[in-house]
Scaffold this active site. Structure first.
Site, mmCIF file in Angstrom:
data_model
loop_
_atom_site.group_PDB
_atom_site.id
_atom_site.type_symbol
_atom_site.label_atom_id
_atom_site.label_comp_id
_atom_site.label_asym_id
_atom_site.label_seq_id
_atom_site.Cartn_x
_atom_site.Cartn_y
_atom_site.Cartn_z
ATOM 1 N N HIS A 176 0.819 -1.223 0.000
ATOM 2 C CA HIS A 176 0.000 0.000 0.000
ATOM 3 C C HIS A 176 0.851 1.272 0.000
ATOM 4 O O HIS A 176 0.321 2.369 -0.155
ATOM 5 C CB HIS A 176 -0.920 0.041 1.222
ATOM 6 C CG HIS A 176 -1.948 -1.042 1.246
ATOM 7 N ND1 HIS A 176 -2.824 -1.254 0.201
ATOM 8 C CD2 HIS A 176 -2.245 -1.991 2.180
ATOM 9 C CE1 HIS A 176 -3.625 -2.279 0.506
ATOM 10 N NE2 HIS A 176 -3.279 -2.753 1.691
ATOM 11 N N HIS A 203 -6.192 -7.320 -0.348
ATOM 12 C CA HIS A 203 -6.351 -5.899 -0.648
ATOM 13 C C HIS A 203 -5.631 -5.557 -1.957
ATOM 14 O O HIS A 203 -4.589 -6.138 -2.258
ATOM 15 C CB HIS A 203 -5.754 -5.041 0.470
ATOM 16 C CG HIS A 203 -6.394 -5.254 1.811
ATOM 17 N ND1 HIS A 203 -5.916 -6.169 2.723
ATOM 18 C CD2 HIS A 203 -7.469 -4.673 2.376
ATOM 19 C CE1 HIS A 203 -6.679 -6.136 3.815
ATOM 20 N NE2 HIS A 203 -7.633 -5.247 3.627
HETATM 21 ZN ZN LIG Z 1 -4.020 -7.119 2.819
#
Ligand SMILES: [Zn+2]
Length: 348
Positions: free
Chosen positions: A166, A203
């Site tokens: 991320h 994610h």
């Molecule tokens: Zn994750």
């Protein structure tokens, strides 16, 4: 199989995690690494300590003002009277502060409070006394694994913690500070003309996508829960295909909540097919276990055994591969998930 991990990576010990308006128990526990190391030991794999590469691998991906912030934030923060135990933002700046600016410049303010808002993208990335040390060592672990593959190892595993996918060029978010997968992919370019990233964390790998979005030498693929329902929400949709030179070099495969093993494997097959037509000469697998049905942050219905299927598919791709550890928070299952993946990858 060669594997890498530095004990300093477990020093990072976040105390606070804000979720739906409540301060909750942190999820990225130092204990995660113990369980993963035990899974390696069970297969007679000993993690090697990576060399100290300094800040250079991180600088190949991230901006200097951002790295300077991460390195100095805790010390500056702790000088504020009545400051909380960790650096956390209480301002959320607009992405681009002035209309004439094309790209986000360094933060204009010297205030640590301003910079925390600017460089920390959400409330899942507290900076404590050891965060920088652990994140930097995590980047060394990814770098050492990439170097091992460039030296001829068919596969190498980087037990990265904190995770990285991320992290943007200039922003931490979602438990991630330095983008280890991007650092590994970029490093592999030193030997291979074209590199693909296969991100199977539940994610979307938003940081990795952003980092390579305009590049034609790195294909980024990500399999994840549809961001319409799930973090990181604003990015990770199927129509994001890359831009400029990178047009067509980003592939997102969003899955509906509750998707099962079959759907997960089919998405991986699709991503690996894209890597083949791209002409990838090496692969980075961003491996998370939060797709598991028991994950406390999860939304998918993926089994432990499914990870064997992922390992088998990566093996069948036939590319030199760096496996970089990303998320997965159910301590009771993540060791078995890694074990299954490795058994599939190494044909045990
Ligand atoms: Zn994750």
């Amino acid at each position: 199989m060669r594997a890498f991990y530095h004990p300093d990576q477990s020093l990072h010990d976040p105390q606070q995690f804000m979720q739906i308006g409540r301060i909750r128990e942190p999820k990225d526990l130092p204990r995660r690494t113990e369980v993963l190391l035990a899974a390696l030991a069970k297969r007679n794999i000993t993690a090697e300590k990576p060399a100290d590469y300094g800040v250079e691998p991180a600088l190949s991906i991230h901006t200097k003002p951002y790295l300077d912030f991460l390195q100095s934030a805790y010390e500056r923060w702790s000088k504020i009277a009545e400051a909380g135990p960790e650096v956390l933002p209480n301002v959320s700046p607009y992405w681009n502060g002035r209309p004439e600016w094309q790209n986000r410049p360094a933060c204009r303010s010297d205030s640590i409070v301003a910079q925390a808002g600017y460089y920390l993208g959400d409330l899942a990335v507290p900076v404590g006394p050891n965060t920088w040390t652990s994140a930097l060592r995590s980047s060394h672990t990814a770098t050492a694994a990439a170097d091992a593959v460039m030296d001829g190892a068919p596969f190498a595993y980087a037990l990265c913690r904190p995770s990285g996918h991320h992290a943007r060029t200039d922003r931490a978010s979602g438990f991630c500070y330095l983008n280890n997968s991007a650092i590994a992919a970029n490093r592999l370019r030193g030997r291979y003309g074209k590199v693909a990233v296969l991100d199977v964390d539940a994610h979307h790998g938003d940081g990795t996508q952003e980092i390579f979005y305009r590049r034609s030498d790195v294909l980024t693929t990500s399999i994840h829960v549809d961001p319409n329902f799930y973090y990181p929400f604003y990015i990770g949709y199927a129509d994001e295909r890359g831009h400029g030179d990178g047009e067509g070099c980003n592939v997102n495969v969003p899955l509906p909540p509750k998707a099962n093993d079959t759907a997960f494997h089919a998405a991986i097959d699709k991503a690996l097919m894209e890597a083949r037509s791209f002409g990838a000469e090496a692969l980075v697998v961003a491996l998370g276990y939060d797709s598991h049905r028991e994950d406390p942050l999860g939304m998918l219905d993926v089994s432990t055994e499914a990870f064997r299927g992922i390992g088998e598919r990566v093996r069948a791709a036939g590319l030199p591969t760096v496996v970089v550890q990303e998320g997965g928070y159910q301590i009771s299952v993540i060791g078995d998930c890694l074990g299954q993946f490795l058994d599939g990858l190494l044909e045990r």
